[in-house]
Design a protein around this motif. Sequence first.
Motif, PDB file in Angstrom:
ATOM      1  N   LEU A 134      71.925   5.403  74.208  1.00 45.41           N
ATOM      2  CA  LEU A 134      70.587   4.813  74.192  1.00 45.41           C
ATOM      3  C   LEU A 134      70.163   4.364  75.591  1.00 45.41           C
ATOM      4  CD1 LEU A 134      70.806   2.681  70.904  1.00 45.41           C
ATOM      5  CD2 LEU A 134      69.736   4.923  71.205  1.00 45.41           C
ATOM      6  N   GLY A 135      70.759   4.985  76.589  1.00 40.78           N
ATOM      7  CA  GLY A 135      70.474   4.611  77.964  1.00 40.78           C
ATOM      8  C   GLY A 135      69.066   4.947  78.412  1.00 40.78           C
ATOM      9  N   HIS A 136      68.371   5.789  77.629  1.00 43.39           N
ATOM     10  CA  HIS A 136      66.992   6.143  78.005  1.00 43.39           C
ATOM     11  C   HIS A 136      66.006   5.030  77.679  1.00 43.39           C
ATOM     12  CE1 HIS A 136      67.297   7.062  73.711  1.00 43.39           C
ATOM     13  NE2 HIS A 136      65.980   7.008  73.651  1.00 43.39           N
ATOM     14  N   LEU A 137      66.439   4.034  76.903  1.00 45.82           N
ATOM     15  CA  LEU A 137      65.562   2.922  76.553  1.00 45.82           C
ATOM     16  C   LEU A 137      65.537   1.903  77.685  1.00 45.82           C
ATOM     17  CD1 LEU A 137      66.565   2.344  72.821  1.00 45.82           C
ATOM     18  CD2 LEU A 137      64.708   3.750  73.721  1.00 45.82           C
ATOM     19  N   GLU A 138      64.358   1.453  78.034  1.00 43.50           N
ATOM     20  CA  GLU A 138      64.190   0.503  79.135  1.00 43.50           C
ATOM     21  C   GLU A 138      64.009  -0.911  78.583  1.00 43.50           C
ATOM     22  OE1 GLU A 138      60.926  -0.525  82.632  1.00 43.50           O
ATOM     23  OE2 GLU A 138      60.898   1.438  81.644  1.00 43.50           O
ATOM     24  N   PRO A 139      64.862  -1.867  78.999  1.00 42.72           N
ATOM     25  CA  PRO A 139      64.720  -3.245  78.507  1.00 42.72           C
ATOM     26  C   PRO A 139      63.318  -3.785  78.741  1.00 42.72           C
ATOM     27  CG  PRO A 139      66.770  -2.993  79.721  1.00 42.72           C
ATOM     28  CD  PRO A 139      65.986  -1.729  79.943  1.00 42.72           C
ATOM     29  N   GLN A 159      64.241   8.151  63.596  1.00 41.71           N
ATOM     30  CA  GLN A 159      64.485   7.367  62.384  1.00 41.71           C
ATOM     31  C   GLN A 159      65.829   7.725  61.748  1.00 41.71           C
ATOM     32  OE1 GLN A 159      62.723   4.911  60.901  1.00 41.71           O
ATOM     33  NE2 GLN A 159      61.142   4.883  62.487  1.00 41.71           N
ATOM     34  N   SER A 160      66.218   8.991  61.832  1.00 37.99           N
ATOM     35  CA  SER A 160      67.468   9.435  61.212  1.00 37.99           C
ATOM     36  C   SER A 160      68.704   8.860  61.897  1.00 37.99           C
ATOM     37  CB  SER A 160      67.537  10.970  61.240  1.00 37.99           C
ATOM     38  OG  SER A 160      67.487  11.451  62.579  1.00 37.99           O
ATOM     39  N   GLU A 161      68.545   8.342  63.128  1.00 35.41           N
ATOM     40  CA  GLU A 161      69.690   7.835  63.892  1.00 35.41           C
ATOM     41  C   GLU A 161      69.785   6.308  63.912  1.00 35.41           C
ATOM     42  OE1 GLU A 161      69.888   9.421  67.806  1.00 35.41           O
ATOM     43  OE2 GLU A 161      69.479  11.485  67.186  1.00 35.41           O
ATOM     44  N   LEU A 162      68.797   5.623  63.380  1.00 38.34           N
ATOM     45  CA  LEU A 162      68.752   4.166  63.507  1.00 38.34           C
ATOM     46  C   LEU A 162      69.989   3.484  62.929  1.00 38.34           C
ATOM     47  CD1 LEU A 162      64.990   3.405  62.750  1.00 38.34           C
ATOM     48  CD2 LEU A 162      66.139   3.439  64.970  1.00 38.34           C
ATOM     49  N   GLN A 242      69.984  -4.760  62.489  1.00 39.17           N
ATOM     50  CA  GLN A 242      68.962  -3.739  62.272  1.00 39.17           C
ATOM     51  C   GLN A 242      68.434  -3.227  63.611  1.00 39.17           C
ATOM     52  OE1 GLN A 242      65.351  -5.167  60.391  1.00 39.17           O
ATOM     53  NE2 GLN A 242      65.004  -3.246  59.342  1.00 39.17           N
ATOM     54  N   ILE A 243      68.032  -1.954  63.618  1.00 35.23           N
ATOM     55  CA  ILE A 243      67.291  -1.384  64.737  1.00 35.23           C
ATOM     56  C   ILE A 243      65.990  -0.824  64.181  1.00 35.23           C
ATOM     57  CG2 ILE A 243      67.218   0.330  66.578  1.00 35.23           C
ATOM     58  CD1 ILE A 243      70.179   0.253  66.802  1.00 35.23           C
ATOM     59  N   ARG A 244      64.867  -1.229  64.780  1.00 35.39           N
ATOM     60  CA  ARG A 244      63.557  -0.745  64.343  1.00 35.39           C
ATOM     61  C   ARG A 244      62.855  -0.037  65.499  1.00 35.39           C
ATOM     62  NH1 ARG A 244      60.788  -6.136  61.848  1.00 35.39           N
ATOM     63  NH2 ARG A 244      62.341  -6.667  60.257  1.00 35.39           N
ATOM     64  N   THR A 245      62.176   1.048  65.191  1.00 34.30           N
ATOM     65  CA  THR A 245      61.363   1.754  66.181  1.00 34.30           C
ATOM     66  C   THR A 245      59.929   1.824  65.681  1.00 34.30           C
ATOM     67  OG1 THR A 245      63.142   3.109  67.122  1.00 34.30           O
ATOM     68  CG2 THR A 245      60.925   4.007  67.232  1.00 34.30           C
TER      69      THR A 245
END
Length: 258
Positions: A134-139, A159-162, A242-245
Amino acid sequence: MDADSIPTKLDYYDNMFKLESKATLISYFKADDGRQALILDSTIFHPQGGCQPSDTGFVNVVDCDVKFAVQDVRSRDGIVFHYGVVESSGGDFEKGFEKGKEVILYVDESRRKLNSRLHSAGHMLDACMQNVGLGHLEPAKGYHFPDGPYVEYKGTVPQSELQSKAKELELEANALISRGGKVSVSVLPYEEASKLCDGCLPDYIPKDSTPRIVKLGNNPGCPCGGTHVSDLSEIISMKVSQIRTKKGMTKVFYTIGS
């Protein structure tokens, strides 16, 4: 410059584990919202901000039977306001809050430790993101409060990976906690601070400043003005609940062990 406008010295900034200190009273007054407030020349109370709740505790006036129960702490333009109520055995307690009086500050240890553990756990999640793909996500921001801590990132996760990523992130975080690692804080010139943060500091930090950098174990450092644990093992454990997008943002919700 008016004495009340002189920035408050932040003693917790240099020593996050100091729970008692002495200071000099600058002013005691009723704020615009009706609350009683103290301004001191220095403080070990962390004000609410930087994703962290404020400390609570007491301020005792030296040689006077007057105690001020600190219920909330805020910072504005470099001045720290301690809000609360006076606890006194009677008499003219306002004389105890005359300018120049020496006071002793006591921070509630259990609340400070909880806030520090939650705050450190949020930064630790940042360090784990790369290792779980998940390194592509920027804090973006965090909310390290006991009633619902989370860290938010710019970017999305399918969604399939959350669910699977939540489990991976939890395993990675608990492995890091289990190994432990010293947490250090340094106030450094911009270039040195940047190197400690893998050569990258947020754009909001001026290049002529001296950022305060927190380093968790062997992970890259990050700029932060909050309080933290002395070792990652003090977090005890973490649950990624939980992880939400949504709308280009991803939130990682978590809790810590007791």
